[in-house]
Each structure stands twice: as structure tokens, then as C-alpha cells.
Design a protein around this motif. Structure first.
Motif, PDB file in Angstrom:
ATOM      1  N   VAL A 128      52.508  14.257  71.326  1.00 55.02           N
ATOM      2  CA  VAL A 128      52.804  14.997  70.097  1.00 55.02           C
ATOM      3  C   VAL A 128      52.814  14.040  68.916  1.00 55.02           C
ATOM      4  O   VAL A 128      52.912  12.826  69.070  1.00 55.02           O
ATOM      5  CB  VAL A 128      54.169  15.720  70.195  1.00 55.02           C
ATOM      6  N   ARG A 129      52.722  14.609  67.736  1.00 60.26           N
ATOM      7  CA  ARG A 129      52.733  13.789  66.530  1.00 60.26           C
ATOM      8  C   ARG A 129      54.145  13.260  66.261  1.00 60.26           C
ATOM      9  O   ARG A 129      55.141  13.821  66.740  1.00 60.26           O
ATOM     10  CB  ARG A 129      52.245  14.602  65.329  1.00 60.26           C
ATOM     11  N   PRO A 130      54.263  12.200  65.496  1.00 58.70           N
ATOM     12  CA  PRO A 130      55.594  11.661  65.168  1.00 58.70           C
ATOM     13  C   PRO A 130      56.377  12.611  64.265  1.00 58.70           C
ATOM     14  O   PRO A 130      55.802  13.461  63.577  1.00 58.70           O
ATOM     15  CB  PRO A 130      55.261  10.357  64.435  1.00 58.70           C
ATOM     16  N   ARG A 131      57.674  12.478  64.286  1.00 57.98           N
ATOM     17  CA  ARG A 131      58.560  13.333  63.490  1.00 57.98           C
ATOM     18  C   ARG A 131      59.203  12.521  62.381  1.00 57.98           C
ATOM     19  O   ARG A 131      59.768  11.454  62.627  1.00 57.98           O
ATOM     20  CB  ARG A 131      59.655  13.932  64.380  1.00 57.98           C
ATOM     21  N   ARG A 132      59.145  13.049  61.167  1.00 59.57           N
ATOM     22  CA  ARG A 132      59.708  12.319  60.035  1.00 59.57           C
ATOM     23  C   ARG A 132      61.221  12.163  60.155  1.00 59.57           C
ATOM     24  O   ARG A 132      61.840  11.359  59.456  1.00 59.57           O
ATOM     25  CB  ARG A 132      59.335  13.012  58.723  1.00 59.57           C
ATOM     26  N   LEU A 133      61.834  12.932  61.056  1.00 60.19           N
ATOM     27  CA  LEU A 133      63.254  12.779  61.348  1.00 60.19           C
ATOM     28  C   LEU A 133      63.586  11.330  61.690  1.00 60.19           C
ATOM     29  O   LEU A 133      64.688  10.846  61.401  1.00 60.19           O
ATOM     30  CB  LEU A 133      63.610  13.695  62.522  1.00 60.19           C
ATOM     31  N   PHE A 134      62.627  10.630  62.307  1.00 54.58           N
ATOM     32  CA  PHE A 134      62.871   9.261  62.760  1.00 54.58           C
ATOM     33  C   PHE A 134      62.324   8.219  61.785  1.00 54.58           C
ATOM     34  O   PHE A 134      62.052   7.088  62.171  1.00 54.58           O
ATOM     35  CB  PHE A 134      62.257   9.057  64.143  1.00 54.58           C
ATOM     36  N   ARG A 135      62.207   8.599  60.543  1.00 54.74           N
ATOM     37  CA  ARG A 135      61.733   7.637  59.551  1.00 54.74           C
ATOM     38  C   ARG A 135      62.816   6.612  59.213  1.00 54.74           C
ATOM     39  O   ARG A 135      62.528   5.433  58.994  1.00 54.74           O
ATOM     40  CB  ARG A 135      61.291   8.372  58.292  1.00 54.74           C
ATOM     41  N   GLU A 409      51.975   3.206  71.817  1.00 52.26           N
ATOM     42  CA  GLU A 409      52.243   4.567  71.351  1.00 52.26           C
ATOM     43  C   GLU A 409      53.452   4.641  70.412  1.00 52.26           C
ATOM     44  O   GLU A 409      54.018   5.716  70.220  1.00 52.26           O
ATOM     45  CB  GLU A 409      52.460   5.528  72.530  1.00 52.26           C
ATOM     46  N   ASP A 410      53.870   3.509  69.854  1.00 51.27           N
ATOM     47  CA  ASP A 410      54.967   3.530  68.888  1.00 51.27           C
ATOM     48  C   ASP A 410      54.430   3.915  67.507  1.00 51.27           C
ATOM     49  O   ASP A 410      53.341   3.495  67.109  1.00 51.27           O
ATOM     50  CB  ASP A 410      55.634   2.153  68.788  1.00 51.27           C
ATOM     51  N   TRP A 411      55.236   4.688  66.783  1.00 47.76           N
ATOM     52  CA  TRP A 411      54.870   5.116  65.426  1.00 47.76           C
ATOM     53  C   TRP A 411      55.870   4.525  64.440  1.00 47.76           C
ATOM     54  O   TRP A 411      57.084   4.603  64.658  1.00 47.76           O
ATOM     55  CB  TRP A 411      54.910   6.637  65.312  1.00 47.76           C
ATOM     56  N   TRP A 412      55.353   3.974  63.346  1.00 44.81           N
ATOM     57  CA  TRP A 412      56.213   3.363  62.336  1.00 44.81           C
ATOM     58  C   TRP A 412      55.830   3.883  60.946  1.00 44.81           C
ATOM     59  O   TRP A 412      54.673   4.230  60.703  1.00 44.81           O
ATOM     60  CB  TRP A 412      56.103   1.837  62.373  1.00 44.81           C
ATOM     61  N   TYR A 413      56.810   3.885  60.062  1.00 46.67           N
ATOM     62  CA  TYR A 413      56.609   4.410  58.713  1.00 46.67           C
ATOM     63  C   TYR A 413      56.611   3.274  57.701  1.00 46.67           C
ATOM     64  O   TYR A 413      57.638   2.615  57.516  1.00 46.67           O
ATOM     65  CB  TYR A 413      57.712   5.409  58.372  1.00 46.67           C
ATOM     66  N   PRO A 414      55.489   3.019  57.046  1.00 47.37           N
ATOM     67  CA  PRO A 414      55.462   1.964  56.030  1.00 47.37           C
ATOM     68  C   PRO A 414      56.279   2.355  54.805  1.00 47.37           C
ATOM     69  O   PRO A 414      56.689   3.521  54.644  1.00 47.37           O
ATOM     70  CB  PRO A 414      53.974   1.827  55.692  1.00 47.37           C
TER      71      PRO A 414
END
Length: 644
Positions: A128-135, A409-414
Motif C-alpha cells: 500500500v502507499r505510505p500514509r501522511r499520518l507517519f510524516r 520498502e521504507d518511505w520517508w518525507y523530505p
């Protein structure tokens, strides 16, 4: 004996090899083994799962295994696990997923520090796509933070005393949405909820056999719609009713309506299922939508979603199919300015937009002081002959940039946010676009830590007018070429490039791309002259606090270890060769492995590197005379004193 801080509860059924794949991540936690326990509950497996579990338990005192007759669903085994749990906190894990090695320690510390009833840990997933909840990490919030509804899986940490105080249990038996029932009840009861976003806690993995694929979770035979009504009633009971579209109850119900109900009217589901079966789903969804959800929930939707909801309420299946066919063709497009390095950050200006199937912008038309949805999108959709008004073009709209670690598979927010605006197109037409700046710091992006070695892809997510899309950030440069020069960051080389499909990526520490041909081509223009055994490389960015990077180079015919390190007082790097080389006197090319063009030239006399020159550097006659006498030690000493 230390108290048990965390009980990890794992329901299993005919798991087979996946038990052995998950177990190492549970057994290898940084939390001491005597401070947590793993509670496996076998739900009547008929394969070798139980023997695998007993083998694990035999070698680990903090593992216990319980069995029960098959219930057919994870609710009952989770409840049995809670009855046996002794930990201060409970963490649910599925048998085919994994935990980050520091997950329990970090979750527990975050929970205790903030006295939290529930802790949501950052999830990474192949599905699934990342969730902005975890920004961002959040110390404490409540259900008033409706973004919590983005994460309704049970894979969280719950304070056991809180669970027992409120009698929280999973519905048992074949009960679809049992996770939503448990988690929504916990959210409504919790006084303090914390979010840990700076460490990947939970890896929700896709199984080879597709056994945990969420597309199979919808099954009306197991009470899907009745269970949806139960959860809606639970939320209504726990929150005050209101006609305000932004009231808490309506915001919480929005997730259930959009995901569980409205998805039966939208692509891809309404287009891929058998029409007869899908009509039945549509009618069932309509009954629940009209009877259970307040009008304010539908009215608070963005334009396209509100149109879907209107067609659903009217029972217009054919109209919903027509709209789904049109919306399916909408594509996102990214426009990227030239990437560059600034203060150790890879930066680029980015604009995101949505295009219709014909490649034209998805527009708004202004008429009588109001905005109306693109008439080309609505052609043939019932009830839209006079247009479809868009009262608020920015309703529930947002856009963000995301960086994905391709290996993990880790997603990070710049850093930074994308701003939404209306871009005029002329003749009363406009377009909702998102624009802003990518600012990617390889040394801090991973929750304040450096990115792991590997390739990191830049993605964008947009949700505009009720249409959501996720897309790789793509430029117009030649695919396979550098997107910007290399950078020396934190003792590693970061190499931005355009993939073979023209998408922006960053290779950290030369996982796939090497400092080589691309660099030597640019290096050929370097007309600089270094001091002694060091040469400035202005085309390689560097942060002043970066450690050196060691390089294998060839000087003439000799293979040596060189260094890249920050050039003092600049944001660029320099190349440093060993001070002495066993080479004959002369000017020797310095090459990176497998490159034809020299990176530099080393001038050597009497085994000493006098200086390093750029390939385009041309020395004058005076320099040649000094070189001729440079084997005199006294001359060399004077030259160093005079700064050459």
C-alpha cells in the motif's frame, strides 16, 4: 526478575515457512529478551505450523505457544493471546510480517515517556502507499486527530491495563473488519495516543502466494455490510452528531464511507468485477450509504467523490460506471526544475498536475462567479448536463513528496510542503496544481538519521478534486544520465540520476551507480591546479562536516587509494592522493576504474607528488622550470613555505 514490558501476540494458521521468516525479527529485538515475550496462538493449523512453533519455543524461554480449535479468523486467537499476556503493553503482529530490530524498545520508550494508551508505529509496506499520518512523530493526541483513521490495522502497541479497563476485544469467528472494530473502539476510548514516525517499526510484507492480499478482504458472505453498520454505530455512539461537515463524527465517518462504501462505485473495482455481481455490491453499498451515513459526510466530500456519492444515492449504476471509466483515464504529471545541491540538500522545484485521458489539463470552469467541474470529464454522466459545481476546489486536497528506499520498502518525507493553487488557463478556465520544492537531505531524511546505502526513488502523491494518484517524479532529461553532480555527504557519495524511465532517484554510497564515466566527462573541463597532492573538484558538492570517502584510482600504471574530502571554506570536494608514489618523474593521468578520461593529472618528481592538476590545466614556462629543479629538497621546502 525483570518485568515483562511488552507481549507480542501472533495469531497463526497454516503458516508454514512464514513462521520461520517472521521469527528472526521478533527474536532479534534490541529490547532484552527477558523484558518481552512472544505469544503465538495457533488457530488449529493442519500443516506443520505447530511443530515449527514448538521448535522455536524450545530454544527461547521468552516464547510461549498456545493452541485452540480452528475459528477461521484472527480475532479469537488474538483474544486468547491477550488473556495469556503478562506485558505492560501488547503489540500485535501477523505471522507473515516483520518488525524493525529496535521496534519494541522504541515503541515502549515512546509509550512510557508520553503515558500513551495506544502507540502507532511507522509502517513500511510492499502493498500500500505510505500514509501522511507517519510524516511526523507525535507525543500525544486524541481521536480529534482524524488522520488516525488512515491507520486502522491492529499492528500497534496498546497498554494492557487500558485494554482490560475498557474490555476491548476483537469480534470472533468469520467477522470481516474485526481490526476496524477493535482499533476504532480503542481510538475512541484512549486519552493519549502517540505516533512514532522516525523509525520503521512494522513491515507489512506481501506473501509469495498472495495469502495476505487485501483485495480479497471484501466478502459480503461474512457480514461485511452488517459489520460496517456496527462500526458506524460505534463511532456515532462515541461522538456527538452534527450537521457541520467538519464536525468530528463526520470526519471519522469519512474514512469508512470513502474506503468501505464508496469504493464499490469507483475504479478499479466497479470496472473489473462481473457486472451482475458488481450491481449487487452497488445496491448493498447504496442501502448502507443512505441509511447509516449522515448527509454531511457526503456533502463534505471533494467534487468527484461527491458526484460518485450522488450517483450512488440515486442508485445510478450505469452513471457510476461511466464516471469511473472517465476518471480511470486521469493521469498525474510532474514538472521538475533542474536538480542541484544546496547546503548538502538535493533540491528541485516541482509542480504536480492532473491530466484528462486526452492529455489536456483537468480543468475548472468559472461561470456566474462559481467553479464547475471540467465538462469534458462529465460528458455522458447522468445529472451533469448543467455542470457539477465545485464549491471549494481545495476541499480535502493535498500533495506531498515521498522518498522510497528501494531495497527496504521504507518511505520517508523530505522537508517542506507543496502548496495548492489555482493556475489560470485563460477563457475562464483554471487548474488545481501543487507546487513547491523538493529538499532531500541524505544525512537526516531517515527519521533524523542518514539514509541507508541504496537507491532511493522520489515519488509524489496528489489528491485533487477527489482524484488521488501516486506517481514517480519524472523529468525531461535524457534517461540514465546524472540529474545533478555527485555530492560528498557524511562520508559517502550521493549520486542523483534519471532512471531508464526518466524518473528521479538518488544512489547513496554507490549501490548501483559508480563515480566513473559521468564524472570523468565533466572532470575533463577542470582547469584547476591543486596544492601538493590535493586538487579541488568544483563539480562535486560537499558538506564541511563530511568524513572522507576512499577511492580506488590509477595514477599512471599504479593502483592507489585516494580520498575525496571537503575543500576548506567551500561547498565542494577535493581529491587527495598519497604524498609519495613509486612512479617515474612526469605528469601521470589519474583515472577512476573503467574510465578512459582522466579525473586529474599528478605531477611526480623523485617519488613525491608535487601537485595535482585538472585535465584542462595548462602550466606556463615558469612552472616547467620549477618542475625541472623540483627534485632538490631545499627548493621543495622553500616552495612549501612560500605557498608555491
Amino acid at each position: 526478575m525483570p518485568r515483562v514490558k511488552v507481549s507480542v501476540i501472533v495469531p497463526v494458521y497454516n503458516t508454514g515457512k512464514y513462521v520461520d521468516e517472521c521469527a528472526p525479527s521478533l527474536l532479534g529485538q534490541s529490547l532484552p529478551a527477558d523484558e518481552y515475550e512472544i505469544v503465538y496462538v495457533d488457530d488449529g493449523s493442519t500443516d506443520d505450523t505447530l511443530s515449527r512453533l514448538e521448535k522455536i519455543a524450545a530454544g527461547h524461554p521468552n516464547v510461549q505457544v498456545h493452541t485452540q480449535p480452528n475459528s477461521g479468523w484472527p480475532g479469537a486467537p488474538r483474544n486468547l493471546g491477550m488473556r495469556h499476556a503478562k506485558g505492560e503493553y501488547i503489540q500485535f503482529v501477523d505471522h507473515d510480517d516483520k518488525l524493525g530490530s529496535e521496534a519494541l524498545e522504541r515503541l515502549y520508550e515512546h509509550a512510557k515517556r508520553n503515558e500513551a494508551d495506544v502507540v502507532l508505529g511507522k509502517m513500511s509496506s510492499t502493498m500500500v502507499r505510505p500514509r501522511r499520518l507517519f510524516r511526523h512523530t507525535v507525543d500525544a493526541c486524541t481521536i480529534e486527530n482524524d488522520e488516525l483513521m488512515q491507520s486502522m490495522s491492529p499492528h500497534k502497541m496498546f497498554r494492557r491495563a487500558f485494554v482490560e479497563e475498557h474490555g476491548l476485544r476483537f469480534p470472533e469467528g468469520p467477522w470481516i473488519l474485526e481490526d476496524l472494530a477493535f482499533v476504532s473502539a480503542a481510538y475512541l476510548k484512549a486519552e493519549r495516543i502517540a505516533i512514532l514516525a522516525d523509525y520503521p517499526v512494522y513491515y507489512w510484507m506481501k506473501r509469495d502466494d498472495g495469502g495476505n492480499n487485501t483485495q480479497h478482504r471484501f466478502d459480503p458472505r461474512h457480514g461485511f455490510w452488517a459489520n460496517t453498520r456496527t462500526i458506524v454505530g460505534q463511532i456515532k455512539e462515541g461522538t456527538p452528531a452534527s450537521d457541520d461537515i467538519d464536525a468530528l463524527q463526520n470526519r471519522l465517518l469519512h474514512r469508512l464511507y470513502h474506503v468501505e462504501v464508496l469504493s464499490r462505485t469507483r475504479e478499479p473495482e466497479i470496472l473489473r468485477e462481473d457486472p451482475a455481481e458488481q450491481r449487487q455490491r452497488f445496491e448493498a453499498a447504496r442501502e448502507v450509504a443512505v441509511s447509516e451515513f449522515p448527509a454531511a459526510v457526503r456533502e463534505g466530500l471533494p467534487a468527484v467523490s461527491r458526484l460518485r456519492a450522488t450517483l450512488l444515492a440515486a442508485g445510478d449504476f450505469d452513471g457510476a460506471v461511466t464516471l469511473a471509466e472517465r476518471v480511470r483515464e486521469i493521469k498525474p504529471r510532474t514538472a521538475v526544475g533542474e536538480p542541484r545541491w544546496e547546503n548538502g540538500h538535493l533540491v528541485a522545484d516541482i509542480t504536480l498536475e492532473l491530466l484528462r485521458g486526452d492529455g489536456e489539463p483537468l480543468t475548472l470552469v468559472e461561470r456566474d462567479g462559481k467553479h464547475w467541474l471540467d465538462p469534458e470529464l462529465l460528458a455522458g454522466v447522468p445529472g451533469t448536463a448543467d455542470g457539477w459545481e465545485v464549491p471549494d476546489p481545495f476541499r480535502l486536497a493535498y500533495a506531498e513528496l515521498i522518498v522510497k528506499d528501494r531495497d527496504r520498502e521504507d518511505w520517508w518525507y523530505p522537508e517542506g510542503d507543496l502548496e495548492l493553487r489555482l493556475r489560470p488557463l485563460g477563457e475562464g478556465r483554471s487548474q488545481v496544481v501543487a507546487s513547491g520544492r523538493l529538499s532531500l537531505d541524505p544525512e537526516r531524511l531517515a527519521g533524523g538519521r542518514p539514509l541507508e546505502r541504496g537507491v532511493h526513488d522520489v515519488w509524489a502523491y496528489v489528491q485533487l478534486l477527489g482524484v488521488d494518484r501516486m506517481v514517480r517524479v519524472t523529468g525531461e532529461a535524457t534517461p540514465g544520465t546524472p540529474a545533478a553532480g555527485p555530492a560528498l555527504t557524511g562520508g559517502r557519495l550521493s549520486l542523483p540520476y534519471w532512471t531508464g524511465s526518466g524518473q528521479l532517484a538518488l544512489d547513496v554510497d554507490q549501490r548501483q551507480r559508480k563515480l566513473g564515466q559521468d564524472t570523468s566527462t565533466v572532470a575533463a573541463t577542470n582547469a584547476g591546479r591543486g596544492e601538493e597532492n590535493s586538487l579541488p573538484l568544483p563539480y562535486i558538492a560537499a558538506t564541511q562536516d563530511s568524513a572522507p570517502v576512499h577511492l580506488k584510482v590509477t595514477v599512471g600504471t599504479l593502483g592507489v587509494q585516494a580520498e575525496l574530502l571537503p575543500a576548506p571554506g567551500t561547498e565542494t570536494a577535493r581529491l587527495r592522493l598519497p604524498a609519495r608514489l613509486k612512479l617515474p618523474a612526469g605528469r601521470h593521468p589519474v583515472n577512476l576504474p573503467k574510465t578512459a578520461r582522466p579525473l586529474a593529472y599528478a605531477v611526480v618528481r623523485d617519488g613525491t607528488v608535487l601537485r595535482v592538476e585538472g585535465p584542462a590545466y595548462e602550466s606556463g614556462g615558469g612552472r616547467r622550470i620549477l618542475d625541472a629543479v623540483a627534485d632538490n629538497r631545499q627548493v621543495r621546502r622553500v616552495r612549501r613555505m612560500l605557498g608555491r
